[in-house]
Enzyme design. Sequence first.
Site, short mmCIF file in Angstrom:
data_model
loop_
_atom_site.label_atom_id
_atom_site.label_comp_id
_atom_site.label_asym_id
_atom_site.label_seq_id
_atom_site.Cartn_x
_atom_site.Cartn_y
_atom_site.Cartn_z
N GLU A 247 20.14 -20.24 -19.92
CA GLU A 247 18.88 -20.97 -20.11
C GLU A 247 19.03 -21.89 -21.32
O GLU A 247 20.11 -22.03 -21.90
CB GLU A 247 17.74 -19.97 -20.37
CG GLU A 247 17.98 -19.09 -21.59
CD GLU A 247 17.16 -17.82 -21.59
OE1 GLU A 247 16.50 -17.51 -20.59
OE2 GLU A 247 17.19 -17.11 -22.62
N ASP B 230 12.68 -19.83 -29.83
CA ASP B 230 12.88 -21.02 -28.99
C ASP B 230 12.51 -22.31 -29.72
O ASP B 230 11.76 -23.15 -29.19
CB ASP B 230 12.04 -20.94 -27.70
CG ASP B 230 12.18 -19.61 -26.97
OD1 ASP B 230 13.29 -19.07 -26.98
OD2 ASP B 230 11.18 -19.14 -26.39
O1 FUB Z 1 10.79 -16.89 -25.43
C1 FUB Z 1 10.72 -16.63 -24.06
C2 FUB Z 1 12.06 -16.86 -23.38
O2 FUB Z 1 13.07 -16.12 -24.04
C3 FUB Z 1 12.57 -18.28 -23.41
O3 FUB Z 1 12.00 -19.12 -22.45
C4 FUB Z 1 14.02 -18.06 -23.20
O4 FUB Z 1 14.82 -19.17 -23.48
C5 FUB Z 1 14.29 -16.88 -24.10
O5 FUB Z 1 14.48 -17.30 -25.42
#
Ligand code: FUB
Length: 465
Positions: A355, A189
């Site tokens: 997301e 991320d």
């Molecule tokens: O790294 C944790 C979660 O996994 C993130 O918040 C999402 O975007 C995914 O990458």
Amino acid sequence: MRRRTRTSAVLCLTTFAALLLSATPASAAELPTGARSLESVNFPGRYVRHQDYLGRLDAVTSGSTAQVKSDATFTVVNGLASPSCYSFQARNGQFLRHLDWRVRLETNTGDATFRADATFCAVAGSVAGSVALAPVNHPDRRVRHRNFELWVDVAQDTATFRADSSFRLTAPWTPKTTRGPVIPGLFADPHITNINGRYYLYPTTDGYAGWASPYYKAFSSTDLVNWTDHGVILNHGPDVSWADNSAWAPAVVAKNGRYYLYFSGGAASGDTGKHLGVAVSDSPTGPFRDALGRPLIRAGAYSGQAIDPMVFTDDTGQSYLYWGNGTAYVVPLNADMVSFDPAEVRDITPVGYREASFVFKRNGTYYFMWSENDTRDEDYRVAYATGTSPLGPWTKRGVVLQKRLDLGIKGPGHHSVVKAPGSDTWHVAYHRFAVPAGNGANREVAVDRMTFDANGLINPIVPTP
Ligand code: FUB
């Protein structure tokens, strides 16, 4: 009752964290991260290597086979259980860990036991320039060679033991030939930004089962290749009263002469979902402090998880907060950067959205980008839309970054974009399954070029291994 369960879980975690902290040897030494080999102090020419998944000390010379050289090469990375210690990742993606006191090579499961067994703190070795490695969970022991096998033995105050447990970090027998990962070890991320001409990278710390890591680090660079590790900038345990774990997807923005870090976190009880918070600092490398003492957005306030925040500031100076999982939201932030009018929250969910919203502006066009599918899925990927304002309306343009199995690249996503100051040169930072042998909780960070066609549409991004 619920409160008591949460309290005891917090106590358990706090005790484990305190144990790890007190376990860190006092005379800690710093190691350079990146590819290295480890040469014995008292048997020069013999190096730490793995054979049949067991740690050994064997002779390696320029005439050794490529396999032997590769087996004697490790990447020194952020400690899987503690950022002040180290883990050693072999070229096959597995980590050195101890089990039944023997040093061996295994795949990171992400659970607390594995991560602790695979984390070693560096202390001064027997001769200048050498180091000894103390397991973070057994600080009274050292990695030592015995009959050219590697064991984790109780430290003895003898010259022989000190020599048997001392190693020099040398140039790697097998140099790195790939561009990725740009920061050694497991991170995900990545939020990349440029502040006053310097690039900063703020990732999630990865390698934890359930993405449970409690802290964030910051990295900076002038060339997007060589990165300086600035250490931990916010740790949910001591620094955030309402979050203990799940330090996910930070995003930092400069405003009003200060730096605001938007982040998500979960409580140890795990029964309240993820909240979204904001922390503030006078420096892009922290330390950051929780600005509100409570979440900016509480779990459940809007549908979907309150995760993956990102702030875009338009030329007018107005900043907008984007976040979401399943549903994409945007809201103008108030001038204080830590509040907004709930009546202004808009749902801007495009088709395929999962997301990781990211917004930027180029030549008057707004670009809204996001990730599709699940981060554990090799089909995790990045898509985008264009619009005429930070709030849309948006026109979906399609997928621009996706897996390249021919290159060994799976699940590239949760990206961010940065423009080189004073230019039209753009880069994208993103994570993917660590190469080789990674998965959706063992991810690595890469940076690649992002280009546009004559109509301003984003060309397919070519991920480099
Ligand atoms: O790294 C944790 C979660 O996994 C993130 O918040 C999402 O975007 C995914 O990458």
